[in-house]
Design an enzyme around this catalytic site. Structure first.
Site, PDB file in Angstrom:
ATOM      1  N   HIS A  70       0.842  -1.203   0.000  1.00 17.45           N
ATOM      2  CA  HIS A  70       0.000   0.000   0.000  1.00 17.45           C
ATOM      3  C   HIS A  70       0.881   1.257   0.000  1.00 17.45           C
ATOM      4  CE1 HIS A  70      -3.804  -2.222   0.801  1.00 17.45           C
ATOM      5  NE2 HIS A  70      -2.959  -3.072   1.356  1.00 17.45           N
ATOM      6  N   TYR A 340       4.124  -5.601   9.491  1.00 20.06           N
ATOM      7  CA  TYR A 340       4.096  -4.137   9.510  1.00 20.06           C
ATOM      8  C   TYR A 340       5.321  -3.584  10.232  1.00 20.06           C
ATOM      9  CZ  TYR A 340      -0.870  -3.866   8.057  1.00 20.06           C
ATOM     10  OH  TYR A 340      -2.052  -3.935   7.380  1.00 20.06           O
TER      11      TYR A 340
END
Length: 370
Positions: A70, A340
């Site tokens: 993203h 992440y």
């Protein structure tokens, strides 16, 4: 003035060998734990580092200073306005009738910060909410209504199967077909990706927290939940022709234009599970007749470029949670959090070392073109 004679060496306190052995064991245990997490002791084990490596390979190149997934998006800011209806489910402060500020991010799927918006099937919303009791809640939501696969290993295999073949620059259809055959639950996601209409704007997209969380209220009662952000802006679908003709940055341009006319809103709708609903498998939806509770409204007031905005240095780890909200038995949720973290550390290392496109908005990558 009296002087202090140094003690003879034979009278000085000495660390005995048991104490030294204890220290050595602590150091060794710490080193062993670090090696286990890094995967050095079990080379075949799937680690967050190995998973992040696969994402970078799937991107075709490393875009220094940008998120590994993203990568293209914008920063947004605003507040969450609780309506009090969530208090029965969770003791989290923001569910009270108060305004909680946030720093957020709207983005599209894919690893390139220079990709075309009209080619991005997945859109995302991330929020970092800071309540007035000093607690923080980070959310990461996507436009798909359920996850593509049921396990972390399958998620990794999907990432590997979608990596571009060096000879063609495109994913190998044979590998993709083999993956789909091995994971039949992926057929539902593939059908959604092919048939669901594409919203014309970030503003009229629904964002779903497809993983299960656990809400705990002040009485200690627990509820397994999922939630979605449902837009006030009326839905409109893009035609294939519109997608082909769309400006490469039409989503951010559209967002800025809409915000000139006022804030944008989404209702946070919580779905409450019943016994037997799958909480550890994000690829499985819950029945439509489950209880839905609207607990408040997300209000976006402004947007800035991600290269200079406040969202740039935030890791939207979905397991940063306030009191009253807990993770669940969903293993994909824990994997997202771990990956992440690795991605964030690599990105911050890029920026700190000055080898980052994010610092200037210009490409600084391996063999890259804007």
């Amino acid at each position: 003035m009296p002087t202090t004679e140094p003690r003879p060496a034979s009278h000085r306190p000495r660390r005995t060998w048991p104490a030294l052995l204890g220290i050595a064991l602590i150091v060794a245990a710490a080193a062993l734990a670090f090696a286990w997490v890094a995967g050095w002791l079990t080379p075949g084990r799937l680690t967050p580092q190995r998973f992040t490596d696969a994402i970078e390979t799937g991107n075709g190149q490393i875009y220094r200073g940008f998120r590994r997934a993203h990568a293209k998006g914008v920063c947004v800011a605003g507040y969450f306005e609780g309506n009090g209806h969530g208090v029965a489910l969770s003791s989290a402060r923001l569910f009270a009738p108060v305004r909680t500020p946030f720093v957020g991010r709207l983005s599209v799927g894919g690893g390139s910060p220079y990709g075309l918006d009209g080619k991005a099937r997945v859109r995302s919303m991330a929020l970092e909410l800071n309540s007035d009791d000093g607690q923080q809640w980070r959310m990461a939501m996507n436009s798909f209504p359920f996850f593509g696969v049921a396990s972390v290993q399958a998620f990794y295999e999907q990432t590997v199967a979608n990596a571009p073949d060096p000879a063609t620059g495109q994913p190998d259809p044979v590998k993709q077909a083999a993956f789909a055959s091995a994971h039949p639950e992926f057929a539902r996601f593939a059908a959604w990706a092919k048939n669901a209409p594409w919203p014309t704007s970030w503003a009229n997209t629904t964002y779903n927290g497809v993983n299960t969380f656990r809400f705990v209220n002040r009485a200690g009662e627990q509820h397994d939940v999922r939630w979605s952000m449902q837009p006030h802006t009326a839905f409109a679908a893009m035609s294939p022709g519109q997608r082909e003709a769309a400006d490469g940055n039409f989503l951010s341009e559209d967002l800025a234009t809409r915000l000139v006319h006022g804030p944008l809103r989404w209702d946070m709708v919580v779905t409450v599970a019943e016994p037997g609903d799958p909480t550890g498998d994000p690829s499985q939806s819950w029945p439509e007749d489950r209880r839905h509770v609207t607990v408040g409204t997300v209000v976006i007031e402004s947007t800035t470029a991600q290269t200079t905005g406040a969202c740039r240095d935030i890791n939207y780890d979905p397991l940063v949670l306030p009191t009253g909200v807990e993770g669940s038995d969903d293993p994909v949720l824990a994997a997202r959090s771990a990956v992440y973290s690795v991605s964030f550390n690599r990105r911050q290392h890029d920026i700190a070392g000055g080898n980052a496109a994010a610092a200037t908005g210009q490409p600084a990558m391996q063999g890259a073109k804007p």
